[in-house]
Scaffold this motif. Sequence first.
Motif, PDB file in Angstrom:
ATOM      1  N   TYR A 109       0.818  -1.215   0.000  1.00 54.52           N
ATOM      2  CA  TYR A 109       0.000   0.000   0.000  1.00 54.52           C
ATOM      3  C   TYR A 109       0.855   1.270   0.000  1.00 54.52           C
ATOM      4  N   TYR A 110       2.166   1.113   0.032  1.00 54.63           N
ATOM      5  CA  TYR A 110       3.110   2.237  -0.020  1.00 54.63           C
ATOM      6  C   TYR A 110       2.820   3.308   1.035  1.00 54.63           C
ATOM      7  N   ASN A 111       2.282   2.876   2.159  1.00 58.73           N
ATOM      8  CA  ASN A 111       1.989   3.794   3.275  1.00 58.73           C
ATOM      9  C   ASN A 111       1.061   4.943   2.878  1.00 58.73           C
ATOM     10  N   ILE A 112       0.229   4.729   1.872  1.00 59.37           N
ATOM     11  CA  ILE A 112      -0.748   5.752   1.483  1.00 59.37           C
ATOM     12  C   ILE A 112      -1.820   5.824   2.572  1.00 59.37           C
ATOM     13  N   PRO A 113      -2.027   6.974   3.180  1.00 60.27           N
ATOM     14  CA  PRO A 113      -2.996   7.083   4.277  1.00 60.27           C
ATOM     15  C   PRO A 113      -4.385   6.587   3.876  1.00 60.27           C
ATOM     16  N   GLY A 114      -4.922   5.666   4.667  1.00 62.00           N
ATOM     17  CA  GLY A 114      -6.274   5.166   4.466  1.00 62.00           C
ATOM     18  C   GLY A 114      -6.426   4.081   3.417  1.00 62.00           C
ATOM     19  N   MET A 115      -5.365   3.780   2.665  1.00 63.61           N
ATOM     20  CA  MET A 115      -5.498   2.826   1.560  1.00 63.61           C
ATOM     21  C   MET A 115      -5.799   1.411   2.059  1.00 63.61           C
ATOM     22  N   ALA A 116      -5.070   0.953   3.055  1.00 62.79           N
ATOM     23  CA  ALA A 116      -5.280  -0.410   3.559  1.00 62.79           C
ATOM     24  C   ALA A 116      -6.667  -0.576   4.170  1.00 62.79           C
ATOM     25  N   ARG A 234      -6.690   8.198   0.937  1.00 60.09           N
ATOM     26  CA  ARG A 234      -7.970   7.528   0.737  1.00 60.09           C
ATOM     27  C   ARG A 234      -8.795   7.621   2.017  1.00 60.09           C
ATOM     28  N   THR A 235     -10.058   8.013   1.875  1.00 57.08           N
ATOM     29  CA  THR A 235     -10.995   7.954   2.996  1.00 57.08           C
ATOM     30  C   THR A 235     -12.084   6.952   2.624  1.00 57.08           C
ATOM     31  N   ASP A 236     -13.107   6.874   3.432  1.00 58.79           N
ATOM     32  CA  ASP A 236     -14.178   5.910   3.173  1.00 58.79           C
ATOM     33  C   ASP A 236     -14.847   6.139   1.821  1.00 58.79           C
ATOM     34  N   ASP A 237     -14.977   7.401   1.407  1.00 55.36           N
ATOM     35  CA  ASP A 237     -15.704   7.681   0.162  1.00 55.36           C
ATOM     36  C   ASP A 237     -15.022   8.701  -0.742  1.00 55.36           C
ATOM     37  N   GLU A 238     -13.744   9.005  -0.486  1.00 56.80           N
ATOM     38  CA  GLU A 238     -13.029   9.958  -1.332  1.00 56.80           C
ATOM     39  C   GLU A 238     -11.617   9.475  -1.639  1.00 56.80           C
TER      40      GLU A 238
END
Length: 399
Positions: A109-116, A234-238
């Motif tokens: 996930y390359y430490n992308i916030p919220g991706m995992a 990444r957030t829940d819907d964005e």
Amino acid sequence: MKNIVIIGAGYGGLTAALRLERLLKKHSFFKVHLIDKNPFHTIKTQLHEAAVRKTEVSIPLYKILKNRNIQFQLGEVENIDVENKTVQINDKLLPFLFLIIAIGSKVNYYNIPGMAEHSFALQSLHDADKIYEHISNVCATSASEKDESIRKNNLRFVIGGGGLSGVEFAGELADHTSKCVANFNIANNDVEIILIEAAKRLVPFMEESFSSRIEKKLIEKGIKVLTDLKIEQRTDDEIFLSNNSVIKSKNLIWTGGIRISDLIKRGGLKTSTVGRLIVDEYLQSESNKHIYAIGDSANAINPVTRKPVPAAAQFALQQGRLAAENIYAEIFGRVKKKYYPKVLGEVVSLGKHLAIGWLALPFLKKITFVGFLGRLLKTAIREKHIFLLRKESRNWITY
């Protein structure tokens, strides 16, 4: 009894186990052990079909190993003790004379916030099942949604990563959404598929002409292709992109990268920067000649290009056979064979009836396939894999 242990029942590991069992059939002093966390072999090159069409892509290992003198161990290896030549599985120690590491890869996930937390991966049969259920539920629930804006957001599917897995999933999904439209009376323009790739073009490891043709075919299927863009959050819907734009969607399938298990590194073995075991021209570990690595686990170098061989099923199969033959040669004092990868061709599936690819011919020539002929070639490659398993195991395997 001397144990030869293979970790992983993927393309390479399973091939190595079957080949070793055949080579050592008359030598009862040796025992082949195959370890995997699942009781089945997954045809990973077809996972995108399972995620969209519920296609069967697994084969029970008992069918493949039937009547073979291979001890299957269900579980995950927790540690490799290089010095004492043991692996730890399910709190037990299994000694080995030779070890083949073929553990495959995990999602990166390359430490992308919220991706995992807020995306679907596509690395396993379990992942494919989750995606299939999600898509089915989205289609069914969207049919009764009266608010057009909410309905369109619900039916916006985003694929993060335009490599082979992302492209094949996008093509398959485009075919499936037409059924979603027909079955649930949803308007065509309510469904949107967006494919995002960080590189300047799709499937960047392929020739640029192929990348262009793949992009053209996907656009013809109604897929929106965004290249040279990264997902930054990444957030829940964005989904937040590197050009400061935001995409509203609860449906993000992440195919943007893989990583290697840290099991190899924890064992104290010499690894590459991405965690693959550094091997010599015989696929043996440079730091321990009793340990081999194949497939995603191996930092195998192409002697012609001097570059690492990419992770692909065709190379894992070749490496599995070679590792088995070299272990046999090592045991009985014969000459080992050097690794020379054979590129048989590349095929990219773009839906149920469409594919683009090429097949290697003698004298460094190749033939290109586009459309339905390409799809037939893709099917032939899959069936060849099953044929090779049948040949190695001497069992009639169906799936």
